[in-house]
Design a protein around this motif. Structure first.
Motif, PDB file in Angstrom:
ATOM      1  N   PHE A  69      -9.940  16.496   2.539  1.00 29.89           N
ATOM      2  CA  PHE A  69     -10.194  15.388   3.946  1.00 29.89           C
ATOM      3  C   PHE A  69     -10.718  16.147   5.055  1.00 29.89           C
ATOM      4  O   PHE A  69     -10.712  17.191   5.271  1.00 29.89           O
ATOM      5  CB  PHE A  69      -8.805  14.782   4.013  1.00 29.89           C
ATOM      6  CG  PHE A  69      -8.261  13.838   3.049  1.00 29.89           C
ATOM      7  CD1 PHE A  69      -8.532  12.763   2.899  1.00 29.89           C
ATOM      8  CD2 PHE A  69      -7.245  14.535   2.219  1.00 29.89           C
ATOM      9  CE1 PHE A  69      -7.944  11.745   1.878  1.00 29.89           C
ATOM     10  CE2 PHE A  69      -6.809  13.991   0.985  1.00 29.89           C
ATOM     11  CZ  PHE A  69      -7.068  12.649   0.942  1.00 29.89           C
ATOM     12  N   ASP A 106       3.937  12.063  -0.976  1.00 39.61           N
ATOM     13  CA  ASP A 106       2.921  11.185  -1.043  1.00 39.61           C
ATOM     14  C   ASP A 106       2.371  11.305  -2.266  1.00 39.61           C
ATOM     15  O   ASP A 106       1.454  12.551  -2.434  1.00 39.61           O
ATOM     16  CB  ASP A 106       2.001  11.499   0.054  1.00 39.61           C
ATOM     17  CG  ASP A 106       0.847  10.732   0.149  1.00 39.61           C
ATOM     18  OD1 ASP A 106       0.539   9.915  -1.017  1.00 39.61           O
ATOM     19  OD2 ASP A 106      -0.059  10.816   1.091  1.00 39.61           O
ATOM     20  N   ALA A 110      -0.081   9.644  -3.881  1.00 39.39           N
ATOM     21  CA  ALA A 110      -1.428   8.922  -3.924  1.00 39.39           C
ATOM     22  C   ALA A 110      -2.195   9.487  -4.828  1.00 39.39           C
ATOM     23  O   ALA A 110      -3.057   8.578  -5.322  1.00 39.39           O
ATOM     24  CB  ALA A 110      -2.037   8.718  -2.510  1.00 39.39           C
ATOM     25  N   HIS A 111      -2.147  10.837  -4.917  1.00 39.84           N
ATOM     26  CA  HIS A 111      -3.128  11.564  -6.006  1.00 39.84           C
ATOM     27  C   HIS A 111      -2.537  11.661  -7.386  1.00 39.84           C
ATOM     28  O   HIS A 111      -3.197  12.420  -8.056  1.00 39.84           O
ATOM     29  CB  HIS A 111      -3.800  12.721  -5.484  1.00 39.84           C
ATOM     30  CG  HIS A 111      -4.585  12.442  -4.088  1.00 39.84           C
ATOM     31  ND1 HIS A 111      -5.027  13.545  -3.419  1.00 39.84           N
ATOM     32  CD2 HIS A 111      -4.897  11.318  -3.470  1.00 39.84           C
ATOM     33  CE1 HIS A 111      -5.718  13.112  -2.330  1.00 39.84           C
ATOM     34  NE2 HIS A 111      -5.540  11.972  -2.216  1.00 39.84           N
ATOM     35  N   SER A 157       1.041  -1.110  -0.067  1.00 40.03           N
ATOM     36  CA  SER A 157       0.170   0.021   0.181  1.00 40.03           C
ATOM     37  C   SER A 157       0.753   1.291  -0.019  1.00 40.03           C
ATOM     38  O   SER A 157       2.095   1.194   0.331  1.00 40.03           O
ATOM     39  CB  SER A 157      -0.964  -0.190   1.288  1.00 40.03           C
ATOM     40  OG  SER A 157      -0.145   0.263   2.329  1.00 40.03           O
ATOM     41  N   CYS A 158       0.242   2.321  -0.354  1.00 39.18           N
ATOM     42  CA  CYS A 158       1.004   3.657  -0.117  1.00 39.18           C
ATOM     43  C   CYS A 158       1.221   3.947   1.103  1.00 39.18           C
ATOM     44  O   CYS A 158       2.526   4.481   1.436  1.00 39.18           O
ATOM     45  CB  CYS A 158      -0.010   4.931  -0.750  1.00 39.18           C
ATOM     46  SG  CYS A 158       0.721   6.208  -0.723  1.00 39.18           S
ATOM     47  N   THR A 159       0.505   3.543   2.124  1.00 38.25           N
ATOM     48  CA  THR A 159       0.724   3.660   3.286  1.00 38.25           C
ATOM     49  C   THR A 159       1.717   3.095   4.104  1.00 38.25           C
ATOM     50  O   THR A 159       2.750   3.867   4.720  1.00 38.25           O
ATOM     51  CB  THR A 159      -0.433   3.177   4.247  1.00 38.25           C
ATOM     52  OG1 THR A 159      -1.606   3.872   3.795  1.00 38.25           O
ATOM     53  CG2 THR A 159      -0.310   3.592   5.843  1.00 38.25           C
ATOM     54  N   THR A 195      -4.598  16.123   4.481  1.00 40.23           N
ATOM     55  CA  THR A 195      -4.184  14.611   3.980  1.00 40.23           C
ATOM     56  C   THR A 195      -4.871  13.686   4.483  1.00 40.23           C
ATOM     57  O   THR A 195      -5.693  13.778   5.307  1.00 40.23           O
ATOM     58  CB  THR A 195      -2.787  14.538   4.122  1.00 40.23           C
ATOM     59  OG1 THR A 195      -2.509  13.361   3.037  1.00 40.23           O
ATOM     60  CG2 THR A 195      -2.212  14.170   5.391  1.00 40.23           C
ATOM     61  N   PHE A 196      -4.662  12.505   3.946  1.00 41.58           N
ATOM     62  CA  PHE A 196      -5.563  11.108   4.460  1.00 41.58           C
ATOM     63  C   PHE A 196      -4.574  10.709   5.670  1.00 41.58           C
ATOM     64  O   PHE A 196      -3.458  10.851   5.915  1.00 41.58           O
ATOM     65  CB  PHE A 196      -5.572  10.059   3.526  1.00 41.58           C
ATOM     66  CG  PHE A 196      -6.251   8.907   3.837  1.00 41.58           C
ATOM     67  CD1 PHE A 196      -7.374   8.955   4.117  1.00 41.58           C
ATOM     68  CD2 PHE A 196      -5.439   7.607   3.985  1.00 41.58           C
ATOM     69  CE1 PHE A 196      -7.913   7.596   4.832  1.00 41.58           C
ATOM     70  CE2 PHE A 196      -6.058   6.467   4.384  1.00 41.58           C
ATOM     71  CZ  PHE A 196      -7.386   6.448   4.685  1.00 41.58           C
ATOM     72  N   LYS A 246      -8.321   5.089  -6.729  1.00 37.78           N
ATOM     73  CA  LYS A 246      -7.104   6.024  -7.189  1.00 37.78           C
ATOM     74  C   LYS A 246      -6.981   5.888  -8.818  1.00 37.78           C
ATOM     75  O   LYS A 246      -7.590   4.918  -9.116  1.00 37.78           O
ATOM     76  CB  LYS A 246      -5.808   5.110  -6.426  1.00 37.78           C
ATOM     77  CG  LYS A 246      -5.758   5.576  -5.220  1.00 37.78           C
ATOM     78  CD  LYS A 246      -5.902   7.128  -4.689  1.00 37.78           C
ATOM     79  CE  LYS A 246      -6.473   7.345  -3.069  1.00 37.78           C
ATOM     80  NZ  LYS A 246      -5.432   6.960  -1.953  1.00 37.78           N
ATOM     81  N   SER A 269      -0.325   4.919  -4.896  1.00 37.52           N
ATOM     82  CA  SER A 269      -1.359   4.109  -4.264  1.00 37.52           C
ATOM     83  C   SER A 269      -2.005   3.507  -5.457  1.00 37.52           C
ATOM     84  O   SER A 269      -2.468   4.322  -6.192  1.00 37.52           O
ATOM     85  CB  SER A 269      -2.176   4.849  -3.378  1.00 37.52           C
ATOM     86  OG  SER A 269      -3.369   4.091  -2.952  1.00 37.52           O
TER      87      SER A 269
HETATM   88  C1  LIG Z   1      -5.255   6.833  -0.201  1.00 36.56           C
HETATM   89  C2  LIG Z   1      -4.406   7.734   0.024  1.00 36.56           C
HETATM   90  C3  LIG Z   1      -3.338   7.231   0.871  1.00 36.56           C
HETATM   91  C4  LIG Z   1      -3.178   5.754   1.231  1.00 36.56           C
HETATM   92  O1  LIG Z   1      -3.088   4.915   0.244  1.00 36.56           O
HETATM   93  P1  LIG Z   1      -3.126   3.223   0.538  1.00 36.56           P
HETATM   94  O2  LIG Z   1      -2.464   2.462  -0.809  1.00 36.56           O
HETATM   95  O3  LIG Z   1      -4.788   2.972   0.706  1.00 36.56           O
HETATM   96  O4  LIG Z   1      -2.280   2.963   1.651  1.00 36.56           O
HETATM   97  C5  LIG Z   1      -2.183   8.006   1.449  1.00 36.56           C
HETATM   98  N1  LIG Z   1      -2.214   9.484   1.233  1.00 36.56           N
HETATM   99  C6  LIG Z   1      -3.229   9.862   0.445  1.00 36.56           C
HETATM  100  C7  LIG Z   1      -3.214  11.390   0.094  1.00 36.56           C
HETATM  101  C8  LIG Z   1      -4.194   9.084  -0.145  1.00 36.56           C
HETATM  102  O5  LIG Z   1      -5.471   9.557  -0.748  1.00 36.56           O
END
Ligand SMILES: *Cc1c(COP(=O)(O)O)cnc(C)c1O
Length: 407
Positions: A342, A170, A172-173, A70-72, A96-97, A199, A194
């Motif tokens: 968020f 990060d 993810a977006h 995962s991105c996390t 942020t998430f 996504k 992510s």
């Molecule tokens: C979705 C998201 C994450 C987490 O991604 P995962 O792959 O679900 O761990 C982290 N940061 C942001 C900004 C996100 O939108």
């Protein structure tokens, strides 16, 4: 899909006009690839992962890519790869998430939340300097290209007095975001993507860390799988040895071949999916521009980059006292799904305690949060669905002007 000529959208019964907020599209090629892997007898980390890593690195112009669960987990691993003393300060946007800030905590580091400009949704040099003044110099920072817009990575690193290799992006977006003409994915310590279901490149779950530093990539490759010596998976191949060593406490954060094979197939679709996202954003722009109380998403100035349009976050401040939550409820009555990206991290109970928050608070994020509204945006969204969303918002904006409760 219907071939019917556009009806007046608000006259369409709710069940026909239904617009889900998100859509997880696994292409037929990805489904075929998944089946191929399932039948191959090798489903976990192996050759497909290695191939996906190399194709992904090429697509974002990075030296190396390491696939993760995962991105996390990618953010946590990237932070751990910096080898900072426990409790070191790490700056993060509060907009942020939550998972991105959990990653800082799980890496044994101390998150410091930074305020945002309500227009861009991202930190500025001045909000970064405020955080540094409040808590002292940070050891690292994470930066999110919020919604798919372009964060000023060099400028904000400079404001934090950090070298670029102490910045974990990060992204993810930001698969599909370009800073100038360079895709996001290189030029800092590590960049984390992510593949979560919503996504821009959906696999259900999964992530990728890119870096220009082969030594860091090597470290990440071990750390994602228990810290076992590199290429542990080869143990199971014919001729592979059974011995391994463990040099440090790793995570269990590897990607499977099942995900990677799907990822390779999805990646081939990404350029056309991104073109469709840009078309959708333009159609929203056309119809929402100038509506009273509605502000369009920020985007890069011409020539400074490309928005990935992962999200289309408008700001609503309608006349007649219709607040954002009421807008969400009204849209939901018309079967239109929306979301909010968020809830600022400092407003979540755990982080209000566990994170460092400047004593003047984070007012930019608070103001923005009250107005934020993410509209549906995904490649399979139809023009008719976009028009239904816009008509519904226009109705609310005009109703607000004439005064709510007069009907
Ligand atoms: C979705 C998201 C994450 C987490 O991604 P995962 O792959 O679900 O761990 C982290 N940061 C942001 C900004 C996100 O939108």
């Amino acid at each position: 899909m219907t071939t019917r000529i556009n009806a007046v959208p608000h006259a369409v019964p709710a069940e026909e006009a239904a617009v889900p907020f998100a859509d997880c599209h696994i292409s037929t090629e990805a489904q075929t690839a998944a089946l191929r892997v399932l039948r191959s007898g090798w489903v976990t980390t192996g050759r497909e992962v290695a191939a996906f890593e190399s194709e992904f690195a090429t697509s974002v112009g990075a030296e190396c890519a390491v696939a993760v669960s995962s991105c996390t987990q990618g953010i946590e691993l990237a932070l751990r790869s910096l080898g900072l003393p426990p409790g070191s300060l790490v700056l993060s946007s509060t907009m942020t998430f939550c998972g991105a800030v959990q990653a800082i905590v799980h890496a044994g580091l101390q998150p410091v939340l930074v305020d945002v400009d309500p227009v861009t949704g991202m930190p500025t040099r001045s909000t970064v300097r405020n955080a540094v003044r409040s808590f002292g110099p940070p050891a690292a920072m994470t930066l999110v290209h919020w919604a798919g817009d372009v964060a000023d990575v060099p400028g904000l690193a400079d404001a934090a007095e950090l070298p670029l290799d102490r910045v974990v992006v990060d992204a993810a977006h930001a698969l599909g975001t370009y800073a100038g003409s360079t895709p996001i994915g290189s030029g800092c310590g590590a960049t984390c993507f992510s593949f979560y279901a919503t996504k821009n490149l959906p696999l259900g779950e999964g992530g990728m860390v890119t870096t220009d530093d082969p030594a860091r990539a090597e470290w990440l490759r071990k750390a994602r799988l228990h810290g076992m010596t590199a290429d542990a998976w080869r143990r199971y191949l014919p001729g592979g040895g059974w011995r391994y060593n463990v040099a440090e406490a790793g995570l269990k954060a590897n990607m499977t071949d099942l995900q990677a094979a799907m990822g390779r197939a999805q990646l081939a679709h990404l350029p056309s999916w991104q073109r469709r996202r840009a078309q959708i954003a333009a159609r929203y722009d056309d119809q929402l521009a100038g509506l009273p109380g509605v502000r369009l998403p920020h985007r890069p100035d011409p020539g400074t980059g490309t928005h990935a349009w992962h999200l289309y976050p408008i700001r609503v401040q309608l006349n007649g006292g219709i607040d954002r939550d009421e807008v969400i409820a009204c849209l939901s009555e018309r079967a239109i799904g929306t979301s909010v990206h968020f809830i600022p991290v400092h407003r979540l109970a755990y982080f209000s305690q566990a994170a460092l928050i400047p004593s003047m608070g984070l007012p930019g994020a608070d103001v923005l949060f009250e107005q934020l509204l993410s509209l549906p945006i995904y490649p399979r969204l139809t023009d008719r669905q976009i028009d239904a969303v816009c008509t519904a918002i226009a109705d609310l904006a005009h109703q607000g002007l004439t005064g709510k409760g007069t009907e």
